[in-house]
Design a protein around this motif. Structure first.
Motif, short mmCIF file in Angstrom:
data_model
loop_
_atom_site.label_atom_id
_atom_site.label_comp_id
_atom_site.label_asym_id
_atom_site.label_seq_id
_atom_site.Cartn_x
_atom_site.Cartn_y
_atom_site.Cartn_z
N ALA A 88 0.83 -1.21 0.00
CA ALA A 88 0.00 0.00 0.00
C ALA A 88 0.86 1.26 0.00
O ALA A 88 0.53 2.26 -0.65
CB ALA A 88 -0.93 -0.01 1.20
N GLU A 91 2.16 1.76 -3.49
CA GLU A 91 1.09 2.23 -4.36
C GLU A 91 0.82 3.72 -4.15
O GLU A 91 0.67 4.48 -5.13
CB GLU A 91 -0.18 1.43 -4.09
CG GLU A 91 -0.10 -0.02 -4.56
CD GLU A 91 -1.35 -0.81 -4.20
OE1 GLU A 91 -2.31 -0.18 -3.67
OE2 GLU A 91 -1.39 -2.02 -4.44
N GLN A 92 0.76 4.17 -2.90
CA GLN A 92 0.54 5.59 -2.62
C GLN A 92 1.70 6.44 -3.13
O GLN A 92 1.51 7.55 -3.63
CB GLN A 92 0.35 5.80 -1.11
CG GLN A 92 -0.96 5.24 -0.57
CD GLN A 92 -2.17 5.86 -1.25
OE1 GLN A 92 -2.24 7.08 -1.43
NE2 GLN A 92 -3.13 5.02 -1.63
N LEU A 95 1.28 6.69 -6.93
CA LEU A 95 0.16 7.55 -7.28
C LEU A 95 0.49 9.02 -7.06
O LEU A 95 0.00 9.90 -7.79
CB LEU A 95 -1.08 7.16 -6.46
CG LEU A 95 -1.76 5.84 -6.86
CD1 LEU A 95 -2.82 5.47 -5.84
CD2 LEU A 95 -2.36 5.96 -8.26
N ALA A 129 2.32 -3.41 -8.31
CA ALA A 129 1.40 -2.28 -8.42
C ALA A 129 1.03 -2.00 -9.88
O ALA A 129 -0.13 -1.70 -10.20
CB ALA A 129 2.03 -1.05 -7.78
N ALA A 132 -1.25 -4.76 -11.20
CA ALA A 132 -2.61 -4.67 -10.67
C ALA A 132 -3.38 -3.49 -11.25
O ALA A 132 -4.56 -3.32 -10.93
CB ALA A 132 -2.55 -4.56 -9.15
N VAL A 134 -2.81 -0.30 -10.66
CA VAL A 134 -2.85 0.87 -9.77
C VAL A 134 -2.36 2.09 -10.51
O VAL A 134 -2.87 3.20 -10.34
CB VAL A 134 -2.01 0.61 -8.51
CG1 VAL A 134 -1.94 1.86 -7.64
CG2 VAL A 134 -2.59 -0.55 -7.71
N ILE A 135 -1.34 1.89 -11.36
CA ILE A 135 -0.79 2.96 -12.18
C ILE A 135 -0.46 2.37 -13.54
O ILE A 135 -0.05 1.19 -13.63
CB ILE A 135 0.45 3.57 -11.49
CG1 ILE A 135 0.90 4.84 -12.21
CG2 ILE A 135 1.59 2.58 -11.39
CD1 ILE A 135 1.93 5.63 -11.43
#
Length: 616
Positions: A88, A91-92, A95, A129, A132, A134-135
């Motif tokens: 997580a 991922e943050q 992002l 990430a 998945a 996410v980006i």
């Protein structure tokens, strides 16, 4: 830097993946990249390299530390929670568009493989990430850092440096600033950035070149024992970096992607790294002028080796007048050299005998990427000639022998399989057979091999169109025809001989000696099988072998191979080769001799196989 700025404008987060030469790299690189307008980097730190106080400070400043629980087994609740938190956080970070710095090499001086398990874990979280969704994508930037004198280099090269503390780190930085302001000897550091590339693009292209691989035991053991003579047409599978929890949580295909991506990036980083003056000086003193050299001749050799580096497309991390450069390098190496003044006013430079030669050997490995193809080829040629003419025989006698292309390829393949992948750093998409072609081309280009013309219509030196098996075919650039008119037997029947130019003997021996520390350690490890105490734990047997290497070095004066990292590399290679086998024991896994190498005859064959490549 212009390419990195252009990649940053696209909008994908930048992931810098760097080599690791000093414990201060994580402090220095963010300042360097921040000064170039790339923003504030988040650094993925190894907690083992920092004291608790420094770790707390770095965490407050934005440093990232992977929780220790993340390496627990997959069925552990604490491990699953730690990996979820780390994922997580990554991922943050992605992002938010912040750049991230990951070290792909282990900390300097650390025992173990070259590729960092922690670095692969962080890279695996980035890959996860992106996979998945996410980006959409990230931009990967290989980074290389080089010092002419590593700031935290320990005086005892046999032990890893202590963890970097808060005060020791501050004092090291202040000491280097003081050196820069002229109060002490000046030390140079160079940072190089290689071509940025897209993770998604690499993923799409990489999966198309994944082929079958075999273990070293299946590839090389039958040849060592004399059970067969041909090398199987497949690649070597050799992974020394342990798989930690974050990688185990990925699918098998993604784990393979991370491993090959790590090796691909490290290859690009090493290829773009600058070679420093101390590395060139250490190489000359250790492999060309072991018994000493006049300063006037050393100036000429320093200039020659620098030109050879530049001709091979490698950068050097220095500039200025030749005499000043040589004096600067000698001043940084003054603990390992002796300067003797002659009556005529000249100086004689002699490497200081003793264990300090290990330090010079480690410095000399910085040149190996530039000469690796030629060094592998020279050692392979040496192995071919070892059974035909005396190794100490005159060069003219060596030049009489004809070397067929088939023999050269076969011998290069044997040496490639023996050498660790951590040393070769071949790109995952590059086959061993293509590398054989590159080795032969390099030996011809540098003038060591001369083609023996035959009655064929095609010149013997035309190596552009030939193949080793039905699966491989080299064609001239721009030739996309599907013609099979090339005569395979004709290509394999080409012959070469050693050049008789006056410079060739010295250059040939110089190339062979670049791999001597590693090959000598392997040969001594084979000799040690007769007296080693087995079974033993892996660390215990490595310690046994290292003490034997130190004793042998005292006897023959070649201290450069008495290195614990070389001892560990030899033990791991012998384990892959099937010489040593690992069995469970009460105190953990135990190493013992395999039945195939329990006899004196098999051990002698192994030692003879390795010694054919070793240059005196």
């Amino acid at each position: 830097m212009k390419m990195v700025h252009k990649a940053a404008e696209v909008g994908s987060p930048l992931i810098f993946l760097s080599t690791h030469k000093s414990l201060l790299d994580g402090i220095l690189l963010p300042f360097v990249l921040l000064s170039q307008g790339l923003g504030v980097l988040r650094v993925a730190w190894d907690p083992c390299t920092c004291s608790p106080a420094l770790r707390a400070l770095l965490r407050n400043l934005g440093g990232l530390f992977l929780p220790a629980e993340a390496s627990l087994s997959l069925d552990s609740p604490e491990g699953a929670l730690a990996r979820a938190v780390a994922g997580a956080a990554v991922e943050q970070l992605l992002l938010s568009g912040q750049p991230l710095l990951i070290f792909l090499e282990e900390a300097p001086g650390a025992p173990g493989p070259r590729l960092s398990a922690l670095g692969q874990a962080w890279l695996g979280l980035v890959v996860q990430a992106v996979q998945a969704g996410v980006i959409p994508d990230v931009t990967l930037v290989p980074v290389a850092i080089a010092y002419d004198l590593v700031p935290d280099s320990p005086g005892d090269v046999h032990h890893a440096p202590a963890p970097l503390g808060l005060w020791t780190g501050a004092l090291a930085v202040l000491w280097r600033l003081r050196s820069y302001w002229g109060c002490n000897r000046k030390v140079c550091v160079r940072v190089h950035l290689a071509q940025p590339f897209s993770l998604q693009e690499y993923t799409t292209n990489a999966r198309s070149c994944w082929g079958d691989r075999q273990t070293l035991e299946h590839l090389l053991q039958p040849i060592v024992l004399g059970h067969c003579t041909s090398v199987p047409d497949t690649e070597k599978e050799q992974e020394w970096t342990p798989v930690t929890g974050p990688l185990l949580a990925l699918g098998e295909e993604d784990r393979l992607l991370v491993r090959r991506l790590s090796r691909h990036i490290l290859n690009a980083s090493v290829a773009s790294s600058a070679v420093m003056s101390t590395a060139i000086m250490a190489t000359l003193l250790l492999f060309k002028h072991r018994k000493g050299v006049a300063l006037s001749q050393l100036l000429g050799d320093f200039s020659w080796l620098t030109e050879e580096m530049l001709l091979r497309g490698f950068d050097v991390g220095f500039s200025g007048q030749l005499r000043s450069l040589v004096q600067h390098a000698l001043s940084l190496l003054r603990a390992h050299v002796v300067l003797l003044r002659l009556h005529q006013g000249d100086l004689v430079v002699v490497p200081r005998p003793g264990p300090g030669l290990v330090h010079l050997a480690r410095l000399s490995t910085e040149l190996l990427p530039a000469f690796l193809s030629e060094a592998v080829g020279a050692c392979a040629v040496r192995g071919l000639l070892a059974g035909r003419v005396p190794p100490e025989g005159p060069w003219e006698l060596h030049g009489v022998e004809l070397l067929s292309q088939r023999e050269l390829y076969h011998q290069v393949l044997l040496l490639l399989h023996l050498l660790p992948r951590d040393l070769l750093l071949l790109q995952p998409c590059q086959s061993s057979y293509c590398y054989c072609q590159e080795v032969l081309d390099r030996l011809i280009q540098c003038g060591l091999l001369v083609a023996e013309e035959t009655g064929s219509s095609r010149a013997a030196c035309d190596t552009g169109r030939q193949r080793l098996s039905a699966k491989l075919l080299w064609r001239l650039s721009g030739d996309f025809s599907d013609s099979d008119s090339d005569d395979f037997e004709e290509a394999q029947g080409r012959c070469f001989r050693l050049s008789e130019q006056s410079r060739c003997p010295d250059f040939f021996i110089f190339l062979c000696r670049l791999l001597r520390p590693l090959l000598k350690a392997f040969a001594q490890a084979a000799a040690f099988l007769r007296q080693g105490q087995l079974p033993d734990t892996e660390s215990g047997y490595v310690e046994q072998l290292f003490k034997f290497l130190q004793t042998s070095a005292q006897e023959d004066g070649l201290f450069e191979y008495a290195d614990p990292k070389l001892a560990m590399s030899a033990v791991w290679t012998f384990r892959d080769l099937g010489v040593l086998q690992q069995t469970p024991g009460p105190a953990g896994p135990q190493l013992s001799l395999s039945p195939e190498f329990a006899s004196q005859d098999s051990q002698d064959k192994l030692e003879q196989f390795i010694r054919q490549f070793v240059c005196s």
